[in-house]
Design an enzyme around this catalytic site. Structure first.
Site, short mmCIF file in Angstrom:
data_model
loop_
_atom_site.label_atom_id
_atom_site.label_comp_id
_atom_site.label_asym_id
_atom_site.label_seq_id
_atom_site.Cartn_x
_atom_site.Cartn_y
_atom_site.Cartn_z
N ASN A 153 5.33 -8.99 10.21
CA ASN A 153 4.08 -8.33 10.59
C ASN A 153 3.02 -8.40 9.50
OD1 ASN A 153 2.15 -6.47 11.78
ND2 ASN A 153 2.99 -4.95 10.38
N GLU A 154 3.21 -7.63 8.45
CA GLU A 154 2.17 -7.47 7.43
C GLU A 154 2.80 -7.64 6.05
OE1 GLU A 154 -1.62 -4.66 8.16
OE2 GLU A 154 0.08 -3.61 7.28
N GLU A 189 1.12 -1.46 20.00
CA GLU A 189 2.14 -0.88 19.12
C GLU A 189 2.42 0.53 19.61
OE1 GLU A 189 3.29 -0.05 14.44
OE2 GLU A 189 1.31 -0.84 14.92
N CYS A 227 3.56 -2.13 12.45
CA CYS A 227 4.59 -1.65 11.54
C CYS A 227 5.88 -1.28 12.27
CB CYS A 227 4.06 -0.47 10.74
SG CYS A 227 2.72 -0.90 9.62
#
Length: 656
Positions: free
Chosen positions: A373-374, A46, A242
């Site tokens: 992603n999350e 990331e 993120c």
């Protein structure tokens, strides 16, 4: 006589203590439990902590195209020898939407002393004797007679390399020069100085080391890429994290803006720019010089499977929580389908043709993709199902990774698992950023997971965070790495359920980080592997082919007496590989019994050991504080291993 009796009793007691203290372990090497997944141990990338621009992406010029919110951030006007001039930032939005700004420079410099200086990413790392390649896009309708000097400066402002440019012409063209550094600098600078009178427009001012990874133009920093290659990862997850989501949908990661010519890629603000007020980085942007093509290429270079994660129509739920309307989700879904075509499509297709035009006609063999992603809650499940239907309908062979949210348990976690069990998700991504004790206590987390036909596990982000003081962040101590090693024995032991795992985050610049701990630290000249890095490496390069039981009194070793263990065989190399963690403060004597394979008498085995005080860290100045040390030992069907306090031991025994 009395003294002799006391001595005898003491001897018997001591012998009894040694016998009881020795741990008996049985390895059923002839009874494989499951295959080790080919992508078991991977890496998570990331763009946080200057991981891409200023890190793995080798470009040395910050804000090379004047597209930061402050167009001259990173730049300073230079006036020397009584020369003068003027700089005007011009926006040509309608003519060039991807890269609208350029610097228009009016030059009145008979002495060659007017221009710009760039500070780089917390400086520029310059190696003495190394070659550097400069380029600039320029348009000189009224400045054809201008001459330019490219100058490298050290920290004191002294020149340590120079090259000349001339022959500027009307119309935008690229101009190149190479220079060799006569000195070194950890925080050097670049000057672009003009001589003469006239006007010149410049854009995409660039400086790369010649020694990039695989010596590619627009390439990667060689030492950082080598650190990744040395891990022998099974996969690379990209681009996050993120970063995938963005603080709002407008700043989400869009892969189509990261491919094609570098000068035609659209820069955006990095979402970590202002995420943490106490570590604000207003100069953190994404140029996307390291885009999806370079990502696929790197994965291919180091033998790792690509695992792209795409936005599912949801911005970060910890920030705006913005979502795309369901009737406007089609472009997001089409991006996923088009990325598969870019990676795998024939060169007659639109996106396969672009891949070929960029220099890679052969497919990248993409086999899996993450949707979101999350994310969490019903809005994620609703959108995930749309992606799943579209992708599985057109590309049924693509394995899909879905999200279990940001937490390792609780109502949100339970809800997602309940819903995703009824989908065609192949893997569910679980994350855990927790204290070391959590990892020690959860080494048996997957021993009793559902082994039915439901989704398997991707341990996509994990790291042990130690609390050392008032700071929110923690360092990469050996104690944190040791706890992760103990947890990883549980992942390996349950490789029929846990198919992939990756530590996170991957990179951090020592002068520009937002989050720690991180796997690999670097400055502009050097890099260092953390204790956590060496744990990951020991597991990855000793992956084996099948998991076999390693038992103590018929039970898996998952924390009793602070001991943890897993075992594999490598059917190709004909070795049994044991991974044993002693998380306690006392040494342990382990008697190993190998069953089901024939071990030559007095076989030469290897024991790789990581051990130190639990507060030990590696630094750029002291990178070898804790690294694996290999010992030779004699093994047979039964042999003894000594496990030091706070140690990870990887024992490799040959068999016939």
């Amino acid at each position: 006589m009395h003294c002799k009796k006391l001595l005898a009793c003491a001897t018997l007691l001591l012998c009894g203590y040694i016998t009881s203290a020795q741990v008996q372990l049985t390895v059923q090497a002839g009874k494989p439990v499951t295959d080790v997944p080919p992508h078991m141990w991977g890496i998570f990338f990331e763009d946080i902590n200057f991981a891409a621009d200023g890190g793995l992406y080798a470009e040395m010029v910050k804000n090379r195209s004047f597209e930061f919110n402050s167009p001259l951030m990173g730049w300073k006007e230079v006036k020397q020898n009584n020369d003068t001039g003027h700089i005007l930032i011009v926006n040509r939005q309608s003519a060039n939407t991807a890269n609208p700004r350029y610097a228009g420079i009016t030059v009145n410099a008979p002495n060659g002393g007017y221009g710009l200086a760039n500070e780089g990413f917390r400086g520029m790392g310059i190696h003495k004797g190394a070659q550097y390649n400069f380029s600039v896009w320029a348009n000189a309708a009224n400045g054809k007679q201008l001459q330019a000097r490219i100058v490298l400066l050290d920290e004191n402002g002294a020149p340590i390399g120079e090259a000349a440019l001339s022959g500027f012409r009307d119309g935008w063209q690229v101009y190149k020069a190479s220079l060799t550094a006569t000195g070194a600098a950890a925080k050097g600078k670049l000057q672009l100085l003009f001589k003469g009178q006239g006007k010149i427009d410049i854009d995409m001012v660039s400086l790369f080391p010649d020694n990039t990874w695989k010596h590619r133009p627009n390439g990667l920093r060689a030492d950082l890429a080598q650190m990744l290659a040395d891990l022998h990862p099974g996969f690379i997850r990209f681009p996050g994290g993120c970063i995938v989501e963005g603080r709002e949908l407008a700043t989400r990661y869009q892969w189509k803006k990261t491919v094609g010519k570098p000068e035609e890629r659209t820069l955006i603000v990095n979402r970590w720019n202002t995420e943490f007020a106490h570590r604000s980085t207003p100069d953190y942007f994404q140029s996307f010089g390291l885009g999806f093509f370079e990502y696929f290429q790197l994965a291919e270079d180091i033998g790792a499977a690509p695992l792209p994660i795409l936005n599912c129509g949801m911005a970060c739920q910890f920030n705006t929580g913005e979502v795309a309307a369901m009737n406007e989700l089609d472009p997001y879904v089409q991006d996923a389908l088009d990325l598969i075509e870019f990676a795998n499509g024939d060169t007659t297709t639109q996106w396969g043709a672009l891949r070929a035009h960029m220099g890679h006609p052969a497919p990248f063999h993409l086999t899996m993709m993450g949707v979101g992603n999350e994310q969490w809650d019903p809005q994620y499940i609703e959108r995930y199902r749309v992606f799943e239907k579209a992708i599985k309908s057109k590309y049924p062979q693509i394995k899909l990774v879905s999200s279990a949210g940001p937490f390792s348990k609780g109502p949100m976690f339970d809800y997602l698992w309940k819903e995703l069990k009824d989908t065609r998700a192949d893997l569910i991504d679980e994350h855990y950023y927790m204290p070391p004790q959590w990892f020690l206590s959860n080494a048996a987390r997957y021993d009793h997971y559902d082994r039915s036909k439901g989704p398997k596990i991707f341990a996509g982000e994990y790291a042990a965070h130690t609390k050392e003081g008032p700071e929110a962040e923690s360092r990469n101590t050996w104690g944190s790495a040791l706890a992760e090693a103990a947890f990883m024995t549980g992942l390996e032991r349950n490789a029929d359920v846990v198919k992939m795992a990756s530590y996170a985050p991957l990179f951090a610049h020592v002068d520009a980080w937002q989050w720690r701990p991180d796997l690999i630290w670097f400055d502009n000249l050097r890099t260092v592997g953390t204790p956590n890095y060496y744990v990951q490496k020991l597991f990855s390069v000793n992956k084996g082919t099948q998991v076999v039981p390693i038992l103590r009194n018929g039970e898996a070793l998952a924390g009793k007496d602070s001991l943890y263990a897993s075992a594999v065989i490598d059917a190709n190399a004909h070795t049994v590989i044991l991974k044993i963690v002693n998380a306690g403060a006392q040494p342990r004597s382990l008697q190993i019994a190998l069953q089901g394979v024939k071990v030559p008498k007095a076989a030469q085995a290897g024991q790789q050991v990581l051990t130190a005080s639990t507060t030990t860290i590696n630094t750029l100045d002291q990178p070898q504080n804790i690294v694996p040390v290999t010992h030779q030992l004699t093994a047979g069907s039964r042999f003894t291993v000594n496990a030091a306090p706070a140690s990870l031991n990887v024992i490799t025994v040959p068999y016939r």
